[in-house]
Design a protein around this motif. Structure first.
Motif, PDB file in Angstrom:
ATOM      1  N   GLY A   1       7.451  -4.347  -6.499  1.00  0.00           N
ATOM      2  CA  GLY A   1       7.479  -3.415  -5.385  1.00  0.00           C
ATOM      3  C   GLY A   1       7.436  -1.969  -5.845  1.00  0.00           C
ATOM      4  O   GLY A   1       8.304  -1.526  -6.601  1.00  0.00           O
ATOM      5  N   VAL A   2       6.418  -1.256  -5.405  1.00  0.00           N
ATOM      6  CA  VAL A   2       6.295   0.183  -5.670  1.00  0.00           C
ATOM      7  C   VAL A   2       5.847   0.835  -4.368  1.00  0.00           C
ATOM      8  O   VAL A   2       4.730   0.603  -3.910  1.00  0.00           O
TER       9      VAL A   2
ATOM     10  N   GLY B   1       5.600  -4.856   5.538  1.00  0.00           N
ATOM     11  CA  GLY B   1       6.816  -4.499   4.813  1.00  0.00           C
ATOM     12  C   GLY B   1       6.795  -4.829   3.341  1.00  0.00           C
ATOM     13  O   GLY B   1       7.644  -4.366   2.592  1.00  0.00           O
ATOM     14  N   GLU B   2       5.854  -5.657   2.908  1.00  0.00           N
ATOM     15  CA  GLU B   2       5.697  -5.944   1.476  1.00  0.00           C
ATOM     16  C   GLU B   2       4.941  -4.791   0.829  1.00  0.00           C
ATOM     17  O   GLU B   2       3.770  -4.571   1.128  1.00  0.00           O
TER      18      GLU B   2
ATOM     19  N   TRP C   1       3.754   1.215   5.870  1.00  0.00           N
ATOM     20  CA  TRP C   1       3.809   0.649   7.219  1.00  0.00           C
ATOM     21  C   TRP C   1       5.228   0.804   7.781  1.00  0.00           C
ATOM     22  O   TRP C   1       5.425   1.178   8.930  1.00  0.00           O
ATOM     23  N   LEU C   2       6.205   0.500   6.938  1.00  0.00           N
ATOM     24  CA  LEU C   2       7.608   0.678   7.291  1.00  0.00           C
ATOM     25  C   LEU C   2       8.221   1.676   6.323  1.00  0.00           C
ATOM     26  O   LEU C   2       8.321   1.405   5.134  1.00  0.00           O
TER      27      LEU C   2
ATOM     28  N   ILE D   1       8.041 -11.470   3.848  1.00  0.00           N
ATOM     29  CA  ILE D   1       6.745 -12.076   3.509  1.00  0.00           C
ATOM     30  C   ILE D   1       6.029 -12.681   4.717  1.00  0.00           C
ATOM     31  O   ILE D   1       5.032 -13.393   4.552  1.00  0.00           O
ATOM     32  N   TYR D   2       6.521 -12.425   5.922  1.00  0.00           N
ATOM     33  CA  TYR D   2       5.854 -12.896   7.142  1.00  0.00           C
ATOM     34  C   TYR D   2       5.472 -11.695   7.998  1.00  0.00           C
ATOM     35  O   TYR D   2       6.191 -10.689   8.042  1.00  0.00           O
ATOM     36  N   TYR D   3       4.362 -11.835   8.747  1.00  0.00           N
ATOM     37  CA  TYR D   3       3.728 -10.647   9.310  1.00  0.00           C
ATOM     38  C   TYR D   3       3.443 -10.783  10.804  1.00  0.00           C
ATOM     39  O   TYR D   3       3.639 -11.831  11.421  1.00  0.00           O
ATOM     40  N   THR D   4       2.924  -9.678  11.350  1.00  0.00           N
ATOM     41  CA  THR D   4       2.605  -9.581  12.773  1.00  0.00           C
ATOM     42  C   THR D   4       1.581 -10.638  13.195  1.00  0.00           C
ATOM     43  O   THR D   4       0.604 -10.873  12.496  1.00  0.00           O
TER      44      THR D   4
END
Length: 799
Positions: free
Chosen positions: A508-509, A564-565, A516-517, A195-198
């Motif tokens: 999550g789907v 990643g989410e 992205w990942l 839940i944390y990003y670039t």
């Protein structure tokens, strides 16, 4: 949103950083991109006027190519720069042309030149920045003209005295420690995962020059009062001496009234709402000696927000004095190619259009302050906004509270005029929570025209388990707000307060070819595309039951995948909608009946996206597996097969395809090959591990030193440490240490991490304190503030 607190191994970093300087501009490679990337060029980077509430005609856009350099933090301005960067896209983004990390021990420098414009007597030249993350020191021709701290807020400097005739140089020095500093940083972290990003570093909003009078308007403070049919208006100036201010409101080009005694009378006001987002025009003029010396164009909406009782005596959120269910979604404002910065203004508006086309009437803008034009589009298109304060550093190091309160003050002032914003959100899930009553009372006193959500998710449930109690929850706030993952819950009842479910969902789907990942699909629960609609519908039906009991609003996590989410209703590239727009509007119509009106979609234009393929993933994967059996070893096929195997739940098949993909690659490896190997290699036993170990420098150049180390740590844990840990109730830590250290620094770090987490979870405090102290001393800088705090608190409690 909340992630599991303690992970044994690091998740792979989400962002590949180059370490090779880019001497000329080109968009850098990313795994997915939006349709708007093709519209970005060095000559048209975000060229719309950036401040819709105070539009002036005489301005110069400074977006475009600047020179950039990264230096040590204590170094002087560089003589030679590293290359070119496209402003206003952040350093780490593909659109910047750079895509590099900025570390806490570094500065980022920008420079560019401009021609001095002609200035008449009584005129000044202002240099305006939409936002620079985090600390910006600005120089003109070598003279420091100002300094600003805070990565989300606009600022301006009068640069007239530093000008010279002809060409002038602007230089900007940026320091941005991200989550390692004391300032607000939102979801940005140096080691992004789940839940944390670039991070976003440097200039990330428009930069522009503006020729203004010494008597110019600094800002407007616009506050509607529909009960009195008034618009309250304050006009602030640089210098008021010998000036007169005129302000006139217009409705569809027709004059309504002039400004008198601080307000404008608006008889029979056309009220603003999501179903009818009507905006009045406003022109403000400053006169001196009978001559107009400054003129700004603005707008406003007449609307009221509050808490009141419905016909059953239940406390409800009221819009324009009527109960209005806030049917919302949690929008985080990230883009594959621009990170915090949307590629174009059309892209910026698309997100709001898409959310409205889904049938939502509310956006919770989560832990981010957007550019001014985002709020303009929300005003124009019709969308309620719950606006989060950007949380303080969660560990609350010295200086962080003062930085947070400065930021809140700027946020309240900067966003005051937007009718779309109805609700301020002070804290989220106890991230850096402190002095809640004092800050709640302060915000309500500062802006009594809006309602306050004092703590979204102060009570947080995951799988029906309360994370931590709060003895004085929601003190002095206007609502009680529960977070419940995955299924929604009813928040507690307190007198005079509305009840809302401030976050739920997170289903999550993942959609192949839109990730992205490719090796990760984070969500609170996982569903296949065909099952999402049913699960989501049931959640909405429970909200309908809660609404009958008094629920006034709900916020679904989330509208778009983010890195990643992959729990959005649309993919991160905004290409695939996982439940068709029309179906979502039908589902939402029970709580937002306005979606049935023809006017709901009237001003949205063409909101287009592909519908998700609902074919059972296992069937599609079975076809691919059959092709594999028949001998298909094409690299692109194998890569997709590995993703499909993951979605179908065939872990051995995912390993088989991933390893076959890596084996099919030819030397020398391309950058994309290196990125894919980094994602598919999970263990020291996988063929990619030897490639990474034997050609470490090549991998580090593409994915960055730290990400390379994290990848190696994860593989060492999976391939070596985990089997040894699982072999006994009492692990032989000496043997594990010997094995780990054969892999060098990465082995030592993952050993200390694994031992610290294992002893923490086992509550073996006598051994924990020494190990955790070692880990934090050597590697604490590499983990999140939340983990640092958790580990340190346990040390302090048990030493």
């Amino acid at each position: 949103m909340k992630a599991k607190l303690l992970w044994l191994a690091f998740l792979t970093l989400l962002f590949p950083y180059r370490t090779i300087a880019q001497k000329s501009y080109s968009i850098q490679h990313i795994t997915i991109q939006t349709r708007w990337i093709k519209d970005v060029s060095t000559s048209n980077a975000l060229n719309d006027y950036p401040r819709p509430h105070m539009i002036r005609a005489n301005w110069m856009n400074l977006n475009g190519l600047w020179d950039y350099a990264i230096t040590a933090k204590d170094a002087a301005k560089p003589v030679d720069f590293d290359g070119q960067i496209l402003v206003p896209y952040p350093l780490e983004s593909a659109l910047s042309g750079v895509k590099k990390a900025l570390l806490p021990n570094q500065n980022l420098w920008y420079k560019r030149s401009f021609e001095k414009p002609p200035l008449k007597a009584g005129e000044r030249l202002k240099l305006n920045f939409g936002a620079v993350d985090y600390e910006a020191t600005v120089f003109v021709n070598g003279t420091e003209v100002g300094k600003h701290e805070g990565g989300y807020f606009e600022f301006s400097f009068d640069i007239t005295s530093a000008l010279k005739n002809g060409s002038n140089e602007i230089a900007v020095k940026v320091f941005d420690p991200t989550d390692q500093g004391v300032g607000q940083h939102g979801k940005q972290v140096l080691n992004p995962a789940n839940i944390y990003y670039t991070p976003t570093s440097g200039i990330w909003q428009t930069v522009w020059l503006e020729t203004v009078s010494v008597n110019a308007v600094i800002n407007l403070v616009i506050t509607p009062d529909i009960d009195k049919s008034l618009l309250n208006l304050a006009v602030n100036q640089d210098d008021k001496i010998d000036t007169q201010v005129e302000a006139t409101a217009y409705e569809k080009g027709k004059k309504v009234a002039d400004w008198h005694n601080g307000h404008i009378l608006i008889p029979n006001a056309h009220l603003w709402s999501p179903s009818d987002p009507f905006l009045y025009d406003l022109i403000v003029r400053v006169k001196k000696n009978g001559k107009v010396v400054d003129e700004v164009n603005s707008y406003f909406g007449m609307r009221k927000i509050g808490i009141g009782k419905d016909e059953k005596g239940l406390d409800r959120i009221m819009l324009n004095n009527k109960p209005y269910y806030n049917l919302g979604t949690l929008d985080q404002g990230f883009w594959p190619e621009g990170l915090y910065t949307a590629p174009t203004d059309e892209a910026l508006s698309f997100d709001i259009k898409a959310i409205k086309a889904m049938g939502f009437n509310t956006i919770r803008k989560h832990i981010k302050v957007e550019p001014a034009r985002w709020y303009y589009w929300a005003d124009k298109l019709g969308m309620l906004v719950w606006q989060d304060m950007v949380n303080p550093n969660q560990g609350l190091p010295e200086g962080s509270k003062a930085a947070f309160e400065r930021g809140c003050k700027q946020e309240l002032a900067q966003l005051h005029n937007y009718p779309c914003i109805t609700t301020w959100v002070l804290f989220n899930e106890k991230w850096g929570q402190y002095d809640q009553k004092r800050l709640t009372d302060w915000i309500k006193e500062t802006d009594p025209s809006r309602i306050l959500n004092g703590h979204s998710g102060e009570l947080l449930y995951v799988n029906e388990q309360l994370r931590s109690p709060s003895p004085d929850a929601y003190v002095d706030a206007d609502m009680t707000d529960v977070h419940a993952y995955p299924d929604p819950m009813m928040s507690i009842k307190q007198p005079g307060k509305a009840q809302v479910c401030g976050e739920f969902g997170g289903i999550g789907v993942f959609i192949p070819d839109h990730q992205w990942l490719t090796g990760n699909a984070w969500g609170y629960i996982q569903e296949k595309p065909a099952a999402l609609k049913a699960k989501y519908t049931v959640m909405q039906q429970h909200l309908q039951l809660f609404q009958q009991e008094g629920l006034s609003g709900s916020i679904y996590t989330q509208p778009f995948d983010v890195e990643g989410e992959q729990n959005g209703l649309m993919t991160y590239d905004r290409e695939v909608i996982k439940i068709p727009f029309a179906e979502l509007r039908r589902i939402h119509s029970k709580l937002n009946p306005d979606v049935n009106s023809p006017s709901w979609m009237a001003n949205l234009g063409d909101v287009a996206a592909q519908d998700a393929d609902l074919t059972e993933p296992g069937l599609k994967y079975s076809v691919m597996l059959d092709d594999y059996i028949k001998g298909n070893r094409d690299a692109a096929f194998l890569k997709k097969m590995a993703m499909m195997a993951t979605q179908a739940g065939d872990k051995p098949g995912a390993v088989l395809a991933g390893n076959a993909y890596i084996a099919s690659l030819k030397l020398p490896l391309s950058d994309e090959d290196i990125q894919n190997i980094s994602q598919f290699t999970k263990s020291t036993k996988d063929p990619g591990f030897a490639l990474m170990q034997n050609d470490a420098d090549a991998f580090k150049k593409v994915i960055g030193d730290r990400q390379f180390t994290v990848n190696m740590m994860n593989m060492i844990f999976k391939g070596e440490l985990e089997p040894m840990l699982n072999s006994s109730e009492s692990p032989d830590w000496n043997a594990i240490e010997v094995k780990a250290k054969t892999y060098g620094a990465a082995g030592e770090e993952i050993f200390l991490r694994a031992k610290t987490v294992a002893l923490y979870n086992k509550q073996d405090w006598s051994n924990y304190v020494t190990t955790a102290n070692q880990y934090l001393t050597k590697y604490g800088k590499n983990i999140s503030e939340q983990e640092q705090t958790t580990f340190q608190q346990a040390i302090n409690q048990h030493k």
